[in-house]
Design a protein around this motif. Structure first.
Motif, mmCIF file in Angstrom:
data_model
loop_
_atom_site.group_PDB
_atom_site.id
_atom_site.type_symbol
_atom_site.label_atom_id
_atom_site.label_comp_id
_atom_site.label_asym_id
_atom_site.label_seq_id
_atom_site.Cartn_x
_atom_site.Cartn_y
_atom_site.Cartn_z
ATOM 1 N N THR A 101 0.777 -1.237 0.000
ATOM 2 C CA THR A 101 0.000 0.000 0.000
ATOM 3 C C THR A 101 0.804 1.281 0.000
ATOM 4 O O THR A 101 0.334 2.304 -0.500
ATOM 5 C CB THR A 101 -0.939 0.024 1.219
ATOM 6 N N ASP A 102 2.005 1.262 0.585
ATOM 7 C CA ASP A 102 2.731 2.526 0.691
ATOM 8 C C ASP A 102 4.202 2.300 0.983
ATOM 9 O O ASP A 102 4.618 1.200 1.353
ATOM 10 C CB ASP A 102 2.116 3.396 1.794
ATOM 11 N N TYR A 109 4.666 -0.826 3.375
ATOM 12 C CA TYR A 109 3.496 -1.252 4.121
ATOM 13 C C TYR A 109 2.611 -2.111 3.228
ATOM 14 O O TYR A 109 2.552 -1.896 2.017
ATOM 15 C CB TYR A 109 2.695 -0.033 4.606
ATOM 16 N N ALA A 110 1.919 -3.063 3.853
ATOM 17 C CA ALA A 110 1.025 -3.936 3.087
ATOM 18 C C ALA A 110 -0.185 -4.293 3.931
ATOM 19 O O ALA A 110 -0.177 -4.170 5.162
ATOM 20 C CB ALA A 110 1.751 -5.201 2.646
ATOM 21 N N THR A 111 -1.211 -4.754 3.241
ATOM 22 C CA THR A 111 -2.431 -5.241 3.874
ATOM 23 C C THR A 111 -2.770 -6.587 3.258
ATOM 24 O O THR A 111 -2.724 -6.741 2.036
ATOM 25 C CB THR A 111 -3.603 -4.259 3.644
ATOM 26 N N TYR A 113 -5.829 -9.154 2.794
ATOM 27 C CA TYR A 113 -7.290 -9.183 2.823
ATOM 28 C C TYR A 113 -7.742 -10.624 3.008
ATOM 29 O O TYR A 113 -7.341 -11.509 2.251
ATOM 30 C CB TYR A 113 -7.866 -8.602 1.531
ATOM 31 N N GLN A 122 -9.117 -7.211 7.262
ATOM 32 C CA GLN A 122 -7.847 -6.715 6.750
ATOM 33 C C GLN A 122 -6.819 -6.785 7.865
ATOM 34 O O GLN A 122 -7.111 -6.428 9.003
ATOM 35 C CB GLN A 122 -7.978 -5.266 6.288
ATOM 36 N N LEU A 123 -5.620 -7.261 7.503
ATOM 37 C CA LEU A 123 -4.530 -7.340 8.469
ATOM 38 C C LEU A 123 -3.355 -6.522 7.974
ATOM 39 O O LEU A 123 -2.930 -6.674 6.819
ATOM 40 C CB LEU A 123 -4.065 -8.792 8.648
ATOM 41 N N ASP A 124 -2.812 -5.681 8.832
ATOM 42 C CA ASP A 124 -1.579 -4.971 8.534
ATOM 43 C C ASP A 124 -0.465 -6.013 8.462
ATOM 44 O O ASP A 124 -0.437 -6.961 9.253
ATOM 45 C CB ASP A 124 -1.308 -3.949 9.645
ATOM 46 N N SER A 125 0.438 -5.860 7.508
ATOM 47 C CA SER A 125 1.459 -6.874 7.292
ATOM 48 C C SER A 125 2.725 -6.262 6.736
ATOM 49 O O SER A 125 2.687 -5.222 6.079
ATOM 50 C CB SER A 125 0.924 -7.914 6.296
ATOM 51 N N ARG A 126 3.837 -6.938 6.982
ATOM 52 C CA ARG A 126 5.043 -6.600 6.234
ATOM 53 C C ARG A 126 4.813 -7.108 4.809
ATOM 54 O O ARG A 126 4.237 -8.190 4.622
ATOM 55 C CB ARG A 126 6.268 -7.277 6.833
ATOM 56 N N ALA A 130 3.207 -10.702 3.358
ATOM 57 C CA ALA A 130 2.010 -10.673 2.521
ATOM 58 C C ALA A 130 2.254 -11.396 1.198
ATOM 59 O O ALA A 130 1.409 -12.166 0.729
ATOM 60 C CB ALA A 130 1.579 -9.225 2.270
#
Length: 163
Positions: A101-102, A109-111, A113, A122-126, A130
């Protein structure tokens, strides 16, 4: 008459550029290598829509977690990402997609799904985790355009034929 209107009347085409596709684009892992400068594992991703690429430094364990499924190898014991997918399966949770994502302050950063119990999560992830999960689950990895813009491009040599 405005210039654009004259062009449309005369030739049927406008000079205005077509709008840039919105949203993240699917990528493919086109390389997993050691950086010659830092000797750190690096994953190279390439967009399927516009062929832009970028490289992202990752940890050694995450590189292994990505390399095994890419090479269709099964480790003698489950790796962390295999364990997570087994757990997800037993809990009736499925991975839908992974999105990088950014990029802020040199940190990606990654998410991830997920679908669970009929609802989305949704989980925040490295990003490396991911990617490893998505490859194993055979779901798309996507990257937001701003990540390509911030991450810069890398040149990827065409694959060599196996002889």
């Amino acid at each position: 008459m405005r210039r654009g209107a004259a062009l449309l009347a005369a030739g049927g085409k406008s000079e205005a550029p077509s709008p840039k596709p919105l949203g993240p684009q699917e990528v493919e892992v086109v390389g997993l290598l050691l950086s010659p400068n830092t000797r750190q594992p690096t994953v190279v991703l390439q967009g399927k829509r516009d062929k832009r690429t970028f490289a992202m430094a990752i940890g050694a364990a995450e590189a292994t977690g990505i390399a095994f499924p890419l090479q269709n190898l099964t480790p003698p014991r489950p790796l962390t990402h295999d364990l997570f997918l087994t757990l997800f399966g037993r809990l009736n949770v499925s991975v839908k997609k992974a999105v990088i994502t950014d990029l802020k302050d040199d940190i990606y950063y990654a998410t991830v799904y997920l679908v669970a119990g009929g609802g989305d999560m949704q989980l925040d992830s490295r990003p490396s985790d991911a990617i490893a999960l998505a490859i194993r689950a055979k779901v798309p990895v996507l990257v937001e355009d701003r990540v390509f813009d911030k991450g810069g491009g890398v040149r990827v040599a065409p694959p060599r034929p196996n002889i």
